[in-house]
Design a protein around this motif. Structure first.
Motif, PDB file in Angstrom:
ATOM      1  N   SER A  38      58.821  25.055  19.668  1.00  0.00           N
ATOM      2  CA  SER A  38      59.205  25.139  18.254  1.00  0.00           C
ATOM      3  C   SER A  38      58.380  26.196  17.535  1.00  0.00           C
ATOM      4  CB  SER A  38      59.007  23.780  17.578  1.00  0.00           C
ATOM      5  OG  SER A  38      59.841  22.804  18.140  1.00  0.00           O
ATOM      6  N   TRP A  39      57.089  26.179  17.767  1.00  0.00           N
ATOM      7  CA  TRP A  39      56.198  27.108  17.061  1.00  0.00           C
ATOM      8  C   TRP A  39      56.407  28.556  17.502  1.00  0.00           C
ATOM      9  CZ3 TRP A  39      51.757  23.242  18.252  1.00  0.00           C
ATOM     10  CH2 TRP A  39      51.768  22.215  17.290  1.00  0.00           C
ATOM     11  N   ARG A  40      56.643  28.758  18.794  1.00  0.00           N
ATOM     12  CA  ARG A  40      56.796  30.132  19.291  1.00  0.00           C
ATOM     13  C   ARG A  40      58.080  30.793  18.793  1.00  0.00           C
ATOM     14  NH1 ARG A  40      54.896  28.267  25.286  1.00  0.00           N
ATOM     15  NH2 ARG A  40      52.644  28.602  25.028  1.00  0.00           N
ATOM     16  N   SER A  41      59.026  29.997  18.339  1.00  0.00           N
ATOM     17  CA  SER A  41      60.288  30.551  17.848  1.00  0.00           C
ATOM     18  C   SER A  41      60.179  31.047  16.405  1.00  0.00           C
ATOM     19  CB  SER A  41      61.398  29.504  17.949  1.00  0.00           C
ATOM     20  OG  SER A  41      61.132  28.416  17.062  1.00  0.00           O
ATOM     21  N   SER A  44      57.308  36.299  12.725  1.00  0.00           N
ATOM     22  CA  SER A  44      56.003  36.722  12.201  1.00  0.00           C
ATOM     23  C   SER A  44      55.988  36.840  10.689  1.00  0.00           C
ATOM     24  CB  SER A  44      55.587  38.049  12.830  1.00  0.00           C
ATOM     25  OG  SER A  44      56.550  39.054  12.543  1.00  0.00           O
ATOM     26  N   ASP A  45      57.141  36.931  10.051  1.00  0.00           N
ATOM     27  CA  ASP A  45      57.165  37.033   8.594  1.00  0.00           C
ATOM     28  C   ASP A  45      57.268  35.660   7.924  1.00  0.00           C
ATOM     29  OD1 ASP A  45      59.700  36.416   9.373  1.00  0.00           O
ATOM     30  OD2 ASP A  45      60.705  38.025   8.252  1.00  0.00           O
ATOM     31  N   TYR A  49      53.383  31.324   9.623  1.00  0.00           N
ATOM     32  CA  TYR A  49      53.118  32.001  10.901  1.00  0.00           C
ATOM     33  C   TYR A  49      51.649  31.906  11.335  1.00  0.00           C
ATOM     34  CZ  TYR A  49      53.039  35.584  14.514  1.00  0.00           C
ATOM     35  OH  TYR A  49      52.883  36.247  15.699  1.00  0.00           O
ATOM     36  N   GLN A  50      50.715  32.204  10.449  1.00  0.00           N
ATOM     37  CA  GLN A  50      49.297  32.199  10.829  1.00  0.00           C
ATOM     38  C   GLN A  50      48.817  30.803  11.218  1.00  0.00           C
ATOM     39  OE1 GLN A  50      47.455  34.837  11.352  1.00  0.00           O
ATOM     40  NE2 GLN A  50      49.202  36.126  10.759  1.00  0.00           N
ATOM     41  N   ALA A  51      49.220  29.802  10.436  1.00  0.00           N
ATOM     42  CA  ALA A  51      48.839  28.421  10.757  1.00  0.00           C
ATOM     43  C   ALA A  51      49.434  28.003  12.102  1.00  0.00           C
ATOM     44  CB  ALA A  51      49.295  27.474   9.656  1.00  0.00           C
TER      45      ALA A  51
END
Length: 224
Positions: A38-41, A44-45, A49-51
């Motif tokens: 889930s997170w990798r999908s 970057s915008d 994203y950073q969390a």
């Protein structure tokens, strides 16, 4: 509430969950790989994203530690010839790292070894049981439990062996008692030692052997 409306409400609620929380939910459910997926999908915008990248690193480190732990356990059980437990732990490691070819090869090798040893040991157990060598049968059954404690046949095997041992032990205990009562301690000792070969925890045999040892000690003292 209709089924269609319930599904619609579920979709709306899911859509309201941010990507970070969606992954966390899957993580709390115990599915770390789904959480990472889930997170990798997330792009970057994205606001999260950073969390999310921090959580990805944390969970990847956690998975790596689990893989190391499962492999250590797998190696430990393998050295102890507890092969089914070894296979289980290597498979857990492989589930977390599906592309680990070396672990896959290890699992396949252990599965083949487990099958061959189990078949050989079970054949020996069956032969000993049929010929009445219950001491050897018990030893082979213990080996089978070491190899694969998850084998559902073991409960029946152990119950049948215990019944056979009881049938052997009971008349030998009676024979030992008769010999003891008549003062034939040598015969009593032989009978009770055979009982302990069949049933190492038999308290009757232990007690009578202790009495015999005490009587002999007193007789030796009296002669001295």
């Amino acid at each position: 509430m209709s089924r269609a409306l319930s599904l619609l409400l579920l979709l709306v609620l899911t859509a309201c969950i941010n990507p970070l929380e969606l992954g966390e939910r899957r993580y709390r459910e115990g599915d770390r790989l789904a959480a990472l997926e889930s997170w990798r999908s997330v792009r970057s915008d994205s606001l999260y994203y950073q969390a999310i990248q921090r959580r990805i690193r944390d969970v990847e480190d956690e998975l790596e530690q689990l893989v190391v732990l499962f492999k250590k356990r797998g190696g430990y059980y393998e050295r102890k010839e507890r092969l089914a437990e070894s296979v289980l732990n290597y498979r857990l490691a492989l589930k977390l790292q599906p592309g680990d070819r070396a672990t896959l090869n290890r699992v396949q090798s252990l599965v083949r070894k487990l099958a061959a040893l189990s078949e050989e040991t079970r054949a020996a157990y069956t032969q000993d049981s049929e010929t009445g060598d219950l001491v050897a049968a018990r030893s082979h059954l213990a080996s089978l439990r070491t190899l694969d404690p998850f084998d559902p046949r073991l409960a029946t095997d152990e119950r049948q062996l215990e019944d056979a041992l009881r049938r052997e032990v009971k008349p030998r205990v009676a024979k030992g008692r008769r010999a003891f009562s008549s003062g034939n301690y040598r015969s009593a000792e032989r009978a009770f030692r055979r009982v302990l070969e069949l049933d190492p925890d038999n308290e009757t045999a232990k007690g009578h052997l202790s009495f015999i040892a005490q009587i002999r000690s007193e007789e030796k003292t009296a002669r001295g």
